[in-house]
Design a protein around this motif. Structure first.
Motif, mmCIF file in Angstrom:
data_model
loop_
_atom_site.group_PDB
_atom_site.id
_atom_site.type_symbol
_atom_site.label_atom_id
_atom_site.label_comp_id
_atom_site.label_asym_id
_atom_site.label_seq_id
_atom_site.Cartn_x
_atom_site.Cartn_y
_atom_site.Cartn_z
ATOM 1 N N GLY A 127 0.849 -1.183 0.000
ATOM 2 C CA GLY A 127 0.000 0.000 0.000
ATOM 3 C C GLY A 127 0.891 1.241 0.000
ATOM 4 N N TRP A 148 -14.617 -1.244 -3.983
ATOM 5 C CA TRP A 148 -13.167 -1.271 -3.721
ATOM 6 C C TRP A 148 -12.797 -2.056 -2.466
ATOM 7 C CZ3 TRP A 148 -11.099 0.840 0.712
ATOM 8 C CH2 TRP A 148 -11.889 1.762 1.422
ATOM 9 N N THR A 155 -9.728 -4.879 -1.806
ATOM 10 C CA THR A 155 -8.634 -4.779 -0.808
ATOM 11 C C THR A 155 -8.765 -5.894 0.236
ATOM 12 O OG1 THR A 155 -9.857 -3.137 0.510
ATOM 13 C CG2 THR A 155 -8.321 -2.288 -1.143
ATOM 14 N N GLU A 170 -1.259 -6.052 1.329
ATOM 15 C CA GLU A 170 -1.961 -4.788 1.520
ATOM 16 C C GLU A 170 -1.936 -3.974 0.231
ATOM 17 O OE1 GLU A 170 -2.203 -1.596 4.847
ATOM 18 O OE2 GLU A 170 -0.259 -1.361 3.877
ATOM 19 N N THR A 193 -4.436 -0.591 -0.834
ATOM 20 C CA THR A 193 -5.456 0.163 -0.098
ATOM 21 C C THR A 193 -6.397 0.918 -1.031
ATOM 22 O OG1 THR A 193 -4.190 2.194 0.110
ATOM 23 C CG2 THR A 193 -3.827 0.539 1.808
ATOM 24 N N LEU A 241 -7.820 2.801 -6.055
ATOM 25 C CA LEU A 241 -7.052 1.796 -5.308
ATOM 26 C C LEU A 241 -5.604 2.272 -5.355
ATOM 27 C CD1 LEU A 241 -8.457 -1.515 -6.850
ATOM 28 C CD2 LEU A 241 -8.872 -0.651 -4.521
#
Lengths: 422, 422
Positions: free
Chosen positions: A56, A362, A366, A376, A378, A389
């Motif tokens: 992320g 979304w 995730t 991860e 995000t 995203l």
């Protein structure tokens, strides 16, 4: 028995206090001497934390070398060897920032602490500031400046937008700010804001140029001195790959002049640069005076991260982030995904934003990659929530292999997450 | 070649910007594209830090178990597993503080950060506060309260002195403060301040009772709820033996009532309890919203430290500190040294202060034991500089073996350090 009872601290104190003879009745009670809260059973189980691919917007995975540095036995925060380590960190930050600024430190805290430190020290109540908001970081800077009583003026664009130098110039003329805040790496939108020429504009209009490079440092070219940035900060946990908790920060002479000739004290004692500059050996005084206890392990890790960057070379790091991000763009587009920032040259190499694929929620995506791929990725942040995203491949994580892992996880998610027929 | 040149980010931006046709000449320069600051050679050498006996007032040595926890691969600051770890930490702090307070967190920073957080959130500009100063910590609290525009009233004693409940009561009546600050473990003087009855006095006078237990927690009895302490904080690096960088902090309902009904926003966004309470899952809301990136590794270490305390038991920890400190007093006196705090019951078990032996320069002694015994023993701090030497045996370091090491080092120093004939 009586003696033993008297030996109990509470009773003794009560006795001593009672002999002074001038106390209200409430103080004559015996000290509360037994525990009312038992040891929590959850703490009798060992610490557990899964291995995660932190792809992320940060923190990113910490390389073993940096973890090992952070796990070393500590020394005192005022030992000479600690000051040497802090001097090394200072030099590493000067390199990473491309600055000769003497007033270069690492704040004991996250990027937000550095943001507050920069604004607290250079702005006084009633002064005008100009904040560029095109994502969450500008919002935060505006909030911080407002709390200390600055007159906050903003330039606002939707996430993904950027400000032309002409727009900035006009706002400088109109608002006559003492400080202009701009985010170089807008991680909530995935935008690398152009910097050239803005420092010069700020000089012409007697304004300090403050740049947030938390999400960009080490991953996209930035030259503090050449680009006339007056104040620059970053975080430890992005392309530098240290654990969160330390934040490099540098002020040039223009910023120091304003900061050290202010009429009021900054609202925070902890973040007062008068003391922090001494703690970091930047004030030219022979002795360092105790101010606060810095995060010794955090400084060990940060030094190791900066050492890795020095060994690799900043230009190589920039090149790597550019290459891997381009590889990432291609692969994401091959999956049918659309990149959120259309202009390639405005994309932030360390953090890539993808438009949420049509028909999907979304959160499903995730959650899916977290659950099935221990990865991860995000959603958006602040104003970009529900728009994007975010995939971050930063520093140690920045490799085509990891991009391949992202493709596999996202392909899997797109296949298995529910899709509305819309 | 032209294409390759255009591919360079700086040139491309300049071109793009130029086509907008409304820019001042300064922005047309090519981006600064080469490094002016080379990689620092100091960072090409490995990190070095000697092993030290940290027998000063903190940080203290970190046990291998806690170091190992802090050196584990990190996870994201907003992962569910992280929230579970934070929940464990919260329970551990409730145990260590002996409180049922829901509003119990660990601040991302040192004890000073917790001090600022407590004062920033509970005091508004123009409000009266009362600060007990008998060492450096009261001085700091007064400085912090002053900076946010509080009307600061002080009760002052020389280091080693303490305040009777009657003195406190009179000051409460006179100054009508909204908050009274007192240091439980005055590490600069080695004093454990009596607490009984003060919370009740504060309630009677509608004042919050804020206690600093940085140097005492885990090493001397303290009961947040039973002793009616409204706000309590400590640091991670003393008897808890974690690295510095996290700071437990708790507010009871009285404190929450004042804090959450304030008219002005606290000066710090980062330390605003509205957000921190959500980040720590204390506000009853279903989702935790991103506020700042907490020190993940620091939280791992803190959890491990609190687990050790839970396994050992708080009362055993208090007993151990009392026993070892009494052993320390005897040994120090056997060396001909004089303890600074005369009344045994007012001594702070984790940090013992010794009067500087006649004829010696304290710096010679601390330098000698550092150089020849790799041992940190420190001088005074703030108002106690030049008055005392300080020996801290806290948590993991709290053993008679370590006290013996202190005796050997000090005996050696007294023999070899220069002594004036006076």
């Amino acid at each position: 028995m009586i003696q033993r009872a008297l030996m109990r601290r509470g009773a003794l104190l009560a006795l001593q206090v009672a002999t002074e003879g001038a106390l209200p009745p409430v103080t004559l009670r015996r000290s509360a001497s037994s525990l009312s809260v038992p040891p929590p059973t959850c703490l009798l189980k060992p610490l557990e934390a899964p291995y995660r691919y932190l792809f992320g917007p940060g923190p990113s995975n910490v390389p073993p070398r940096v973890l090992a540095a952070g796990g070393r036995p500590i020394i005192g925060h005022m030992h000479n060897e600690m000051f040497e380590i802090m001097d090394d960190i200072k030099k590493g930050i000067q390199y990473a920032f491309q600055t000769q600024n003497n007033m270069t430190i690492a704040v004991s805290g996250s990027g937000h602490t550095a943001m507050e430190c920069a604004i607290f020290n250079t702005v006084e109540p009633g002064e005008s500031v100009l904040i560029a908001i095109n994502g969450i970081w500008g919002e935060r800077a505006a909030e911080i400046a407002e709390r200390i009583g600055a007159r906050v003026n903003t330039l606002v664009k939707a996430p993904g937008g950027y400000f032309t130098n002409e727009e900035i110039k006009q706002a400088l003329v109109k608002h006559k700010p003492v400080l202009f805040f701009l985010t170089h790496g807008e991680s909530s939108a995935g935008l690398a804001h152009p910097i050239d020429g803005i420092g010069e504009l700020c000089r012409m209009h007697e304004c300090l140029f403050l740049v947030d490079s938390v999400a960009s440092l080490g991953g996209a070219p930035l030259f503090m001195d050449k680009q006339n940035i007056d104040i620059l900060y970053t975080g430890s946990q992005k392309a530098l790959n240290a654990p969160p908790g330390t934040a490099p920060l540098s002020f040039n002479d223009r910023a120091c002049k304003k900061m050290f000739s202010r009429k009021t004290k900054p609202v925070s004692y902890l973040l007062d640069m008068t003391y922090l500059s001494n703690y970091w050996g930047c004030d030219g005084k022979p002795a360092r005076i105790y101010h606060h206890t810095g995060p010794v392990s955090g400084f060990f890790s940060l030094r190791e991260s900066l050492a890795i960057l020095a060994e690799m070379g900043l230009e190589n790091s920039w090149r790597l982030h550019k290459e891997v991000s381009e590889y990432l763009y291609e692969g994401l587009e091959a999956l049918g995904l659309k990149l959120f920032v259309k202009d390639k040259n405005l994309r932030l190499p360390p953090v890539t934003t993808v438009a949420i694929p049509s028909g999907y929620n979304w959160r499903d995506i995730t959650n899916y990659v977290m659950k099935h791929h221990q990865m991860e990725i995000t959603g958006g942040l602040g104003p970009s929530v529900g728009m994007v995203l975010r995939v971050g491949l930063m520093g140690y994580n920045c490799s085509k292999d990891n991009a391949d892992k992202v493709f596999a996880a996202l392909a899997d998610a797109l296949k298995h997450c529910p899709k509305s027929k819309a």
